[in-house]
Motif scaffolding. Structure first.
Motif, short mmCIF file in Angstrom:
data_model
loop_
_atom_site.label_atom_id
_atom_site.label_comp_id
_atom_site.label_asym_id
_atom_site.label_seq_id
_atom_site.Cartn_x
_atom_site.Cartn_y
_atom_site.Cartn_z
N VAL A 210 40.80 41.63 30.47
CA VAL A 210 39.34 41.56 30.42
C VAL A 210 38.81 42.96 30.10
O VAL A 210 39.17 43.94 30.76
CB VAL A 210 38.75 41.05 31.75
N ARG A 212 35.49 45.59 29.35
CA ARG A 212 34.07 45.77 29.60
C ARG A 212 33.66 47.19 29.24
O ARG A 212 34.33 48.15 29.61
CB ARG A 212 33.73 45.49 31.07
N ASN A 270 27.53 37.43 39.95
CA ASN A 270 28.51 38.15 39.14
C ASN A 270 29.09 39.34 39.89
O ASN A 270 30.29 39.62 39.80
CB ASN A 270 27.87 38.64 37.84
N THR A 310 27.62 42.64 33.08
CA THR A 310 28.65 42.02 33.92
C THR A 310 28.89 40.55 33.61
O THR A 310 29.90 40.00 34.03
CB THR A 310 28.28 42.13 35.40
N TYR A 312 30.13 37.17 31.95
CA TYR A 312 31.33 36.89 31.17
C TYR A 312 30.97 35.99 30.00
O TYR A 312 30.35 34.94 30.17
CB TYR A 312 32.40 36.23 32.04
N SER A 318 33.69 40.89 29.00
CA SER A 318 32.75 40.97 30.11
C SER A 318 31.67 41.96 29.73
O SER A 318 31.94 43.14 29.51
CB SER A 318 33.48 41.42 31.39
N ALA A 441 34.28 32.92 34.35
CA ALA A 441 34.35 34.33 34.71
C ALA A 441 35.33 34.56 35.86
O ALA A 441 36.09 35.54 35.87
CB ALA A 441 32.97 34.84 35.09
N THR A 445 38.69 36.99 35.52
CA THR A 445 38.62 38.31 36.13
C THR A 445 39.20 38.41 37.54
O THR A 445 39.40 39.52 38.03
CB THR A 445 37.15 38.78 36.19
#
Length: 904
Positions: A210, A212, A270, A310, A312, A318, A441, A445
């Motif tokens: 994942v 971000r 989240n 944050t 997804y 993300s 999500a 994660t």
């Protein structure tokens, strides 16, 4: 003696007035001026007629009475005598009480004299307030008594509610914890193969890393902000942090109806992933308090920035920046209105929209529901004068943008099955664990561990089974799903060549069912007291009131009277349309859905008698799941591949359908399931599915199906331990199947899909013990649905020559054995040939058969009986299940007709 009995015995309480100048009696209360002298007792009772007041029955001397005060000597019966001197105030009280009591007694229809043994009205007991009649309306009486307790309870509730609010608010995390939460390391979920014996399960695939990258609010274009708001909460900047109406829906439905969560609530979810492990109501309450607290501590822009960094979006992305790169291969700052709208649209269902090639349902949902909704919301934002959104014309002109291809296992040496397994598992978890708050999500994660029922060897066998087919076009959809009927577990499926380009062939792609839908008609008929032995008109064509065009059998063949066993084995169309017309298409569809067909599939065509011929579109998963119900004795268990889901800390999460899988649902009786199974064994043993017979000879039940124009070909079959459904079609449902070296007229479920099924099942059942199906129960009544013959004219008698006993001059011209080359036999007619379906004619001259061997589809015990013939000689190939096709016929070596064709 009780007080009441003493009153009844003595005529009431004896008054203590006595003679005017004598001592006071002892019938009253003890006076305040001291105790009575001697053994005189207050409240005692004197003997009747005695003047001295001695105690009853004690034999003692009579004690002198206490002198009566002068002012009380004139007291008698509660009424003061005239001229008797001044009244004692206590006498006035007694008199007032006596009068009041007397009036009450009179008002109740009783007499004071009766209550007091004939004395005056003051002798009775004064009634309490509770015993008095209350003429007020009931609601006034209720509120008069209830308002104080209600007020107290309300006060306690207010105090308790304020206290609980204060505690929950204090416990809710605040903005200072957001950065710490955001920095938590995210880990991918592991998806495991089914364990093999005592071995620990091996990892099949993970959800992938994942990624971000955070961006500032100022760096996100207004077009992207508008797209997200249009999809999630158009009035975000005007609304508080929580939705009152959404909270009400969540409470009333215990979380089932969703909470209508605001962006602030979603942002809280989240960041605080531990909310997902709570009960629905507890989770929603905690989410609300976090949203309230954050809403007071943060500006709307700050909340939206945290949310977009944050959330997804699927594809391992993300946050909005990584989503922009994953879907459009560019930074978020470069996105336009339609790309921003698309990213906002997929927030709620990222796993559905991340694939390049979407399934039929997802494509329809995107084009007909979600995208028009986004366009309308963008237009409303503009019309509300907030400075956001687009003019309606521009909003309605937005088109769904193109995305870059996506394959989580894109390496060249990776088997495509891994990508299909990953997607299928994620999709199933989000559906079956929705009540536990597990989202896409969470899966991507939170480092879950997912155990499945998928067997890697059978997955390879499912793919390799299609190699038995001749060459096919690249867009041929090859569906195969295998299910364990005892558990509902999916053991294998064939996904396709590339997850990023082709939708799952087995679990998502759907095509017309053809005649493989007929077992649901049969099960409905058996459940409605129509037995397998019931007779129907198998002729073709036939007209039905609900249909404009006549219904034809395969190749236009007329079978005459047939029972439901033969109608199933030979896939005769007219009896099944007749049944559906009588029972109702809705009843048939209800049986199919209860057995395991997805409810959405019965909306894919018009509901009418022709559903018996498979006009609805279904998936291989639908058919495998529904036929598994028949194999399991009529008990349905939802098809599934996820057998256990654990959080990162080892906590096992229970799916929403755990009880249904454990106990199963009895859809049809065991007897009905046994009869359906028996009829389908005849499809393989003596009908159009003979090519599906397994080499080890174990029993097989199944049904073929071919749609008109060869747009689909099916074989769905099972042994007692395993069900497999094979469906062939094209990506474009309007195109016919094509096989190298085969004409369209030679393409049938019995000659294509049945071969694939046999190839797969030969591998799948290897090592399994051979088990038998239950014997047919022949439930229901033997009914006749044959047409009533119309009256015909009486035959005319013609004169004929009397038969001669003399032998013929030309023995070679015997009508039973004519030599056509002999001129002497000219004019001699040979006897008419027997109709191939006239058993009486065919068996003429043979020994008389047992009764059970004279009808169609004789039991196996009749094999070898003279006149029964070889059952394999009657084998007819599949008909399919369309409604407007054509057919052809050929003959085999024994001149028995074999019908090849499609339903008309």
């Amino acid at each position: 003696m009780s007080t009441e009995r003493r009153r009844n015995a003595d005529g009431g309480r004896r008054r203590a007035d006595g003679p005017g100048d004598g001592p006071r009696g002892e019938g009253g209360r003890r006076r305040a001026d001291g105790p009575p002298p001697g053994d005189q007792q207050s409240g005692g009772r004197r003997r009747s007629g005695s003047g001295g007041g001695a105690r009853r029955g004690d034999g003692g001397a009579e004690r002198p009475r206490r002198p009566r005060p002068p002012e009380n000597e004139a007291r008698s019966g509660g009424r003061r005598r005239a001229g008797s001197g001044p009244r004692d105030p206590r006498d006035r009280d007694r008199e007032h009480g006596s009068r009041s009591e007397g009036r009450r007694a009179a008002g109740r229809g009783t007499r004071a004299a009766a209550a007091s043994g004939g004395r005056g009205g003051g002798g009775g007991r004064r009634r309490s307030r509770d015993e008095e009649p209350d003429d007020r309306p009931w609601y006034k009486r209720f509120f008069a008594k209830a308002w104080k307790p209600a007020l107290a309870a309300f006060g306690l509730m207010v105090i308790g509610g304020v206290g609980a609010f204060a505690v929950l608010y204090a416990q809710a995390p605040d903005r200072d914890e957001l950065e710490t939460k955001a920095e938590n390391e995210m880990s991918a979920t592991q998806i495991m193969w089914a364990s093999q014996g005592d071995e620990n399960p091996e990892v099949a695939v993970t959800t992938g890393e994942v990624r971000r990258v955070e961006v500032n609010y100022e760096d996100i274009p207004p077009e992207v902000i508008d797209g997200v708001l249009a999809a999630e909460q158009r009035t975000f900047f005007q609304d508080p942090g929580i939705s009152i109406s959404g909270i009400g829906r969540a409470i009333l439905s215990r979380g089932e109806a969703g909470g209508g969560s605001t962006i602030t609530q979603q942002m809280a979810r989240n960041y605080y992933s531990d909310l997902e492990q709570d009960d629905r109501i507890v989770r929603k309450i905690r989410e609300i308090f976090i949203a309230i607290k954050l809403g007071q501590q943060m500006e709307h822009e700050e909340i939206l920035e945290a949310y977009l960094n944050t959330i997804y979006f699927g594809r391992g992305a993300s946050g909005i920046e990584m989503a922009s790169q994953a879907y459009f291969d560019k930074s978020v700052s470069e996105l336009n209105s339609q790309e921003g709208a698309f990213l906002g649209l997929i927030i709620q269902m990222p796993s559905n929209f991340e694939a390049t090639e979407m399934g039929d349902w997802t494509r329809t949902y995107l084009n007909e529901e979600r995208w028009p909704y986004i366009q309308d919301q963008l237009a409303l934002m503009h019309e509300e004068g907030t400075g956001r959104g687009l003019p309606r014309e521009e909003a309605e002109a937005l088109e769904i943008p193109e995305r870059i291809p996506y394959d989580p296992t894109a390496e060249a040496d990776v088997d495509p099955k891994f990508g299909y397994v990953r997607d299928a598992v994620i999709k199933e978890i989000t559906e079956r664990y929705e009540g536990s708050g597990i989202t896409a999500a969470t899966i991507a994660t939170q480092g879950l561990v997912v155990e499945t029922s998928l067997d890697p060897a059978l997955m390879d066998a499912a793919t390799g089974a299609f190699d038995v087919l001749p060459g096919t076009p690249e867009d041929t959809m090859k569906g195969l799903t295998a299910v364990d009927p005892a558990t509902g577990e999916i053991l294998a499926f064939h996904g396709g060549p590339a997850v990023s380009e082709v939708v799952n062939n087995s679990l998502q792609h759907r095509t017309q069912a053809g005649s493989s839908y007929k077992p649901y008609v049969l099960a409905t008929a058996l459940s409605n007291d129509i037995s397998l032995r019931s007779m129907f008109d198998g002729d073709s064509p036939q007209n039905f009131p609900e249909l404009q065009s006549p219904v034809q059998n395969a190749g236009g063949t007329s079978y005459g009277p047939v029972d439901l066993v033969q109608a199933t084995a030979d896939s005769v169309n007219t009896p099944f349309v007749e049944l559906t017309s009588r029972l109702g298409a809705a009843a048939v569809d209800e049986t199919a859905v209860a057995a395991g067909v997805d409810e959405d599939q019965i909306t894919t065509s018009t509901q009418g008698p022709l559903v018996a011929l498979g006009t609805h579109q279904v998936t291989a998963l639908d058919q495998a799941s529904a036929y598994a119900t028949f194999a399991a004795g009529g008990v349905h268990r939802p098809a599934h591949m996820v057998t256990e889901l654990r959080m990162a800390d080892g906590t096992v999460v229970v799916p929403d359908d755990a009880e249904e899988i454990e106990q199963g649902t009895q859809v049809v009786s065991t007897e009905v399931a046994a009869d359906v199974t028996y009829a389908m064994t005849q499809v393989v043993e003596a009908g159009g599915g003979s090519s599906a017979a397994l080499p080890d000879g174990r029993p097989v039940a199944g049904k073929t199906g071919t749609s008109s124009g060869a747009v689909s070909a099916w074989f769905v079959g099972y042994t007692p331990q395993l069900v497999a459904a094979v469906g062939l079609s094209r990506a474009d449902a309007n195109l016919s199947l094509e096989f190298e070296g085969q004409a369209e007229s030679e393409i049938f479920g019995g000659t294509t899909s049945a071969n694939v099924w046999k190839e797969f099942m030969t591998t799948a059942v290897e090592g399994m013990p051979v088990e038998q199906f239950p014997a047919p129960a022949y439930v229901g009544a033997d009914q006749s649905f044959l047409p009533t013959p119309s009256p015909s004219e009486e035959p005319t008698e013609e004169e004929s020559e009397e038969p001669s006993d003399e032998p013929s001059d030309f023995p070679e011209c015997d009508p039973a054995n004519i030599d056509p080359n002999n001129p002497n036999c000219e004019g001699v007619e040979s006897p008419p040939e027997c109709d191939p379906f006239d058993l009486e004619c065919q068996n003429e001259g043979n020994p008389e058969l047992p009764e059970e061997c004279t009808g169609p589809n004789p039991p196996p015990t009749c094999e070898g009986q003279p006149g029964t013939g070889d059952p394999d000689d009657d084998a007819s190939d599949d008909d399919g299940g369309g409604w407007g096709g054509w057919g052809r016929s050929t003959t085999n070596e024994s001149n028995r007709m074999i019908v090849l064709g499609r339903d008309e």
